[in-house]
Design an enzyme around this catalytic site. Structure first.
Site, PDB file in Angstrom:
ATOM      1  N   TRP A  37       0.924  -1.271  -0.032  1.00  0.00           N
ATOM      2  CA  TRP A  37      -0.025   0.054   0.065  1.00  0.00           C
ATOM      3  C   TRP A  37       0.930   1.216   0.031  1.00  0.00           C
ATOM      4  CZ3 TRP A  37       0.830   3.403   4.155  1.00  0.00           C
ATOM      5  CH2 TRP A  37       1.532   2.788   5.267  1.00  0.00           C
ATOM      6  N   GLU A  95       7.290   7.745  14.340  1.00  0.00           N
ATOM      7  CA  GLU A  95       7.355   7.202  12.945  1.00  0.00           C
ATOM      8  C   GLU A  95       8.569   7.889  12.176  1.00  0.00           C
ATOM      9  OE1 GLU A  95       6.717   4.201  11.992  1.00  0.00           O
ATOM     10  OE2 GLU A  95       4.930   3.602  13.114  1.00  0.00           O
ATOM     11  N   GLU A 122       8.616   1.089   6.429  1.00  0.00           N
ATOM     12  CA  GLU A 122       8.437   2.025   7.587  1.00  0.00           C
ATOM     13  C   GLU A 122       8.180   3.472   7.079  1.00  0.00           C
ATOM     14  OE1 GLU A 122       7.855   1.781  10.620  1.00  0.00           O
ATOM     15  OE2 GLU A 122       8.424  -0.392  10.911  1.00  0.00           O
ATOM     16  N   HIS A 179       4.967   4.858   6.714  1.00  0.00           N
ATOM     17  CA  HIS A 179       3.934   5.060   8.070  1.00  0.00           C
ATOM     18  C   HIS A 179       4.011   6.601   8.385  1.00  0.00           C
ATOM     19  CE1 HIS A 179       5.004   0.784   9.312  1.00  0.00           C
ATOM     20  NE2 HIS A 179       4.195   0.791   8.264  1.00  0.00           N
ATOM     21  N   GLU A 210       8.854  -3.350  17.784  1.00  0.00           N
ATOM     22  CA  GLU A 210       7.755  -3.602  16.539  1.00  0.00           C
ATOM     23  C   GLU A 210       6.545  -4.288  17.238  1.00  0.00           C
ATOM     24  OE1 GLU A 210       7.811  -2.885  13.559  1.00  0.00           O
ATOM     25  OE2 GLU A 210       9.977  -2.865  12.970  1.00  0.00           O
ATOM     26  N   THR A 254       4.893  -0.927  18.718  1.00  0.00           N
ATOM     27  CA  THR A 254       4.067  -0.104  17.704  1.00  0.00           C
ATOM     28  C   THR A 254       2.850  -0.885  17.241  1.00  0.00           C
ATOM     29  OG1 THR A 254       5.861  -0.959  15.913  1.00  0.00           O
ATOM     30  CG2 THR A 254       6.191   1.202  17.034  1.00  0.00           C
ATOM     31  N   ASP A 272       1.560  -3.972   9.485  1.00  0.00           N
ATOM     32  CA  ASP A 272       3.017  -3.884   8.960  1.00  0.00           C
ATOM     33  C   ASP A 272       4.093  -4.125  10.078  1.00  0.00           C
ATOM     34  OD1 ASP A 272       2.773  -2.969   6.047  1.00  0.00           O
ATOM     35  OD2 ASP A 272       3.759  -1.278   6.323  1.00  0.00           O
ATOM     36  N   GLU A 273       3.527  -3.354  11.180  1.00  0.00           N
ATOM     37  CA  GLU A 273       4.419  -3.817  12.339  1.00  0.00           C
ATOM     38  C   GLU A 273       4.312  -5.193  12.801  1.00  0.00           C
ATOM     39  OE1 GLU A 273       6.042  -1.205  12.754  1.00  0.00           O
ATOM     40  OE2 GLU A 273       5.012   0.841  12.831  1.00  0.00           O
ATOM     41  N   HIS A 299       6.561  -7.208  10.741  1.00  0.00           N
ATOM     42  CA  HIS A 299       8.113  -6.876  11.126  1.00  0.00           C
ATOM     43  C   HIS A 299       8.448  -7.502  12.457  1.00  0.00           C
ATOM     44  CE1 HIS A 299       7.657  -2.589   8.648  1.00  0.00           C
ATOM     45  NE2 HIS A 299       7.931  -3.716   7.955  1.00  0.00           N
TER      46      HIS A 299
HETATM   47 FE   LIG Z   1       7.824  -1.548  12.393  1.00  0.00          FE
HETATM   48 FE   LIG Z   2       6.133   1.699  11.910  1.00  0.00          FE
END
Ligand SMILES: [Fe+2]
Ligand SMILES: [Fe+2]
Length: 438
Positions: free
Chosen positions: A137, A180, A218, A221, A271, A274, A303-304, A307
């Site tokens: 995205w 971020e 990242e 974000h 991670e 977040t 996403d976090e 990760h």
């Molecule tokens: Fe992350």
């Molecule tokens: Fe992030």
């Protein structure tokens, strides 16, 4: 005395300075100033693994790292003043100093070979957690399209939804966005790690490929939250942008000592932190009736989570090939406490900005001291720390320490929150100095 453990734990993470006791802070700062001159070996002797309750408090209260990391002190050293309102720009920019002793290259050089030896493993098992750019995205997918005819209308709709959301939510969302946006610092941090750093800036090792692509993921974000907040019209963008500039200039000191053992434990923790934080801002946005904002925060949280999966897998591999070294690193990070990436946050006005932001996040339940304990417990289970065998004496002590830490943190958190009833309103420059309850 009993409260000092909690005070020191959460100060590095969440609890506002007014709950920590100003007098105690000053005293602790003075003692820490003496102690930080001592050699690390001396400190290591003092920061003993926990064996009984009174030792817990002593070991946690001794280094006083929070006070030293706090913007109140670090920025004071930058600007040459510790008064509450500091907006002087007369002095040339001096990066703030971390006032505790900085330890570098603590991992024995022969261990660097371990990371070389698992490059093939990393290529097969870690890089798969990156998403191809074409499938990722982008911020624009969630924002009004400036090239479309309906742009102005879409912006009006976004702003109408944002009007229904309270100030305290925006304080937390801004704090998360600023965190971020300090991404250059985190890429730098990863590239401090011996054995895995990107040696050229375009190194073909799997570690370097991961770090660059992780950074690129990242980067979206901060972009997305920044652009959303700009369009919302609810926040003082200039103050926010100043805070970002200060923060990147300040850097961070996660105390990972160039060691990828410490570094990957830190990133595993972060991670997940977040993931929890963005997940909660998504939930709150939904409760405030803004489904689009909920989607924005939820997408970042996903996403976090991905990760987190990658970083916890790296640490899991280290537990497999070097259980003793890894459990010692885990205990070391937890004793030093996991400092939040934006702990040096400053806006030119509030010396305790990070504490204040953290207090609002705690009150709203976006990221709390309980989450800290939950993350620790999750990682202990994820890495099956309790089941490790064949450890050295030190390794077994570290194992006992990390396995018993989460329940102790929770007990102390409950006691502390039962006592901390006092509530204070604080102005945040990010929302035009409107007051928010801590
Ligand atoms: Fe992350
Ligand atoms: Fe992030």
């Amino acid at each position: 005395m009993t409260n000092r453990f909690f005070i020191n734990l959460v100060c590095a993470t969440l609890v506002p300075s007014h709950l920590c006791g100003g007098k105690q802070n000053s005293k602790n700062c003075a003692t820490a100033s003496t102690h930080r001159r001592r050699r690390r070996s001396t400190m290591a002797l003092r920061i003993n693994p926990v064996s009984f309750q009174s030792e817990i408090y002593r070991s946690f209260s001794f280094p006083q790292t929070k006070n030293l990391r706090s913007p109140k002190f670090t920025m004071a050293s930058t600007l040459g003043s510790s008064t509450a309102k500091v907006e002087s720009t007369k002095k040339p920019f001096t990066p703030p100093r971390e006032v505790h002793q900085q330890v570098t290259h603590s991992m024995p050089p022969q261990k660097i070979e371990i990371f070389k030896s698992i490059e093939g493993w990393a290529e097969e098992n870690i890089l798969v957690h990156l998403k191809p750019v074409e499938k990722c995205w982008q911020a624009q997918d969630f924002l009004p399209d400036p090239a479309s005819d309906g742009f102005m209308e879409q912006v009006e709709e976004l702003r109408a939804r944002a009007k229904e959301i309270p100030d305290d939510y925006f304080v937390v969302l801004v704090g998360d966005m600023i965190t971020e946006e300090a991404l250059p610092t985190y890429q730098t941090m990863l590239n401090t790690l011996d054995g895995v750093r990107d040696e050229t800036g375009a190194s073909p090792t799997p570690w370097a490929i991961w770090t660059r692509a992780w950074t690129a993921e990242e980067n979206r974000h901060g972009d997305l939250l920044h652009q959303y907040l700009y369009l919302s019209g609810r926040v003082d963008m200039r103050q926010i942008q100043k805070t970002i500039q200060y923060l990147i200039g300040s850097g961070m000191d996660p105390r990972t000592e160039n060691s990828p053992y410490l570094g990957f434990i830190y990133t595993s923790f972060q991670e997940r932190a977040t993931f929890i934080s963005h997940g909660n801002t998504a939930r709150h946005a939904k409760e405030h009736g803004d489904l689009k904002l909920a989607q924005i925060c939820g997408t970042i949280a996903a996403d976090e989570k991905r990760h987190e999966t990658a970083y916890t897998k790296i640490a899991e591999k280290l537990f497999e090939i070097d259980p003793d070294g890894t459990v010692l690193a885990f205990a070391d990070m937890m004793r030093k406490k996991i400092s939040m990436p934006a702990h040096l946050m400053y806006d030119g006005r509030d010396d305790n900005l990070f504490d204040h932001f953290s207090a609002v996040a705690q009150r709203l339940g976006v990221y709390t001291a309980k989450d800290y304990a939950d993350i620790l417990e999750f990682l202990v289970g994820r890495w099956k720390v309790a089941d490790l065998t064949g450890l050295s004496g030190e390794g077994r002590k570290a194992q006992d320490y990390v396995c018993g830490l989460a329940p102790r943190i929770r007990r102390l958190e409950e006691r502390s929150s039962a006592r901390a009833k006092e509530s204070v309103d604080v102005p945040f420059s990010w929302i035009f100095d409107r007051q928010v309850k801590l």
